[in-house]
Design a protein around this motif. Structure first.
Motif, short mmCIF file in Angstrom:
data_model
loop_
_atom_site.label_atom_id
_atom_site.label_comp_id
_atom_site.label_asym_id
_atom_site.label_seq_id
_atom_site.Cartn_x
_atom_site.Cartn_y
_atom_site.Cartn_z
N PRO A 59 0.83 -1.20 0.00
CA PRO A 59 0.00 0.00 0.00
C PRO A 59 0.87 1.25 0.00
N TRP A 60 0.58 2.15 -0.94
CA TRP A 60 1.40 3.35 -1.10
C TRP A 60 0.58 4.63 -0.95
N LEU A 61 -0.63 4.64 -1.53
CA LEU A 61 -1.40 5.88 -1.61
C LEU A 61 -2.89 5.60 -1.39
N LEU A 62 -3.47 6.31 -0.44
CA LEU A 62 -4.91 6.27 -0.20
C LEU A 62 -5.51 7.59 -0.66
N VAL A 63 -6.63 7.51 -1.37
CA VAL A 63 -7.27 8.71 -1.90
C VAL A 63 -8.76 8.72 -1.60
N GLU A 64 -9.21 9.84 -1.09
CA GLU A 64 -10.64 10.13 -0.96
C GLU A 64 -10.92 11.22 -1.99
N ALA A 65 -11.67 10.93 -3.02
CA ALA A 65 -11.93 11.89 -4.09
C ALA A 65 -13.23 12.65 -3.80
N LYS A 66 -13.14 13.98 -3.88
CA LYS A 66 -14.29 14.85 -3.65
C LYS A 66 -14.32 15.94 -4.71
N ALA A 67 -15.49 16.46 -4.97
CA ALA A 67 -15.61 17.56 -5.92
C ALA A 67 -15.04 18.84 -5.31
N LEU A 68 -15.30 19.07 -4.03
CA LEU A 68 -14.87 20.30 -3.36
C LEU A 68 -13.75 20.02 -2.38
N GLY A 69 -13.00 21.04 -2.05
CA GLY A 69 -11.92 20.89 -1.10
C GLY A 69 -12.19 21.55 0.23
N LYS A 70 -13.44 21.90 0.49
CA LYS A 70 -13.78 22.68 1.68
C LYS A 70 -14.03 21.81 2.91
N ARG A 71 -14.22 20.53 2.74
CA ARG A 71 -14.54 19.67 3.87
C ARG A 71 -13.27 19.20 4.56
N ALA A 72 -13.42 18.79 5.78
CA ALA A 72 -12.29 18.26 6.54
C ALA A 72 -11.92 16.87 6.01
N MET A 73 -10.75 16.42 6.37
CA MET A 73 -10.31 15.09 5.97
C MET A 73 -11.29 14.05 6.53
N SER A 74 -11.55 13.04 5.75
CA SER A 74 -12.46 11.98 6.16
C SER A 74 -11.82 11.11 7.24
N PRO A 75 -12.51 10.86 8.35
CA PRO A 75 -11.95 9.97 9.37
C PRO A 75 -11.75 8.55 8.83
N ALA A 76 -12.54 8.16 7.84
CA ALA A 76 -12.39 6.83 7.26
C ALA A 76 -11.03 6.68 6.58
N LEU A 77 -10.53 7.75 6.01
CA LEU A 77 -9.24 7.71 5.34
C LEU A 77 -8.13 7.39 6.34
N SER A 78 -8.15 8.03 7.48
CA SER A 78 -7.15 7.75 8.52
C SER A 78 -7.32 6.35 9.08
N HIS A 79 -8.55 5.89 9.19
CA HIS A 79 -8.81 4.52 9.65
C HIS A 79 -8.15 3.51 8.72
N PHE A 80 -8.34 3.68 7.41
CA PHE A 80 -7.75 2.75 6.46
C PHE A 80 -6.23 2.90 6.41
N ASN A 81 -5.73 4.09 6.66
CA ASN A 81 -4.29 4.27 6.69
C ASN A 81 -3.67 3.51 7.86
N THR A 124 -3.63 -0.17 6.70
CA THR A 124 -2.78 -0.54 5.57
C THR A 124 -1.33 -0.09 5.72
N GLY A 125 -1.10 0.99 6.46
CA GLY A 125 0.24 1.53 6.59
C GLY A 125 0.73 2.22 5.32
N ALA A 126 -0.19 2.74 4.50
CA ALA A 126 0.17 3.42 3.26
C ALA A 126 1.05 4.64 3.56
N ASP A 127 1.93 4.96 2.62
CA ASP A 127 2.85 6.08 2.80
C ASP A 127 2.17 7.44 2.73
N HIS A 128 1.10 7.53 1.94
CA HIS A 128 0.44 8.82 1.71
C HIS A 128 -1.07 8.67 1.80
#
Length: 74
Positions: free
Chosen positions: A11-33, A36-40
């Protein structure tokens, strides 16, 4: 999390794709990181303007413009 990219089979890169950049980082993204131990991990926003910096130099989760990250994945 929308995408997981592997590099050399790990695992190297986790991405949460959104139309806008105004929202905070998704807690699910950190959970999966943590799992997986992804670098980014990035929240990639379609509408943000290009930024001339290397997003892969960042060591913490961040919101990046889609144009920026896509230009660096060649």
């Amino acid at each position: 999390m929308d995408f997981l990219a592997l590099r050399h089979g790990a695992p190297w890169l986790l991405v949460e794709a959104k139309a806008l950049g105004k929202r905070a980082m998704s807690p699910a993204l950190s959970h999966f990181n943590r799992q997986t131990g992804a670098d980014h991990e990035f929240h990639v926003a379609m509408v943000l303007p290009f930024v001339d910096s290397d997003c892969f130099d960042l060591e913490e989760p961040t919101i990046v413009p889609a144009a920026t990250i896509l230009s660096q994945m060649v």
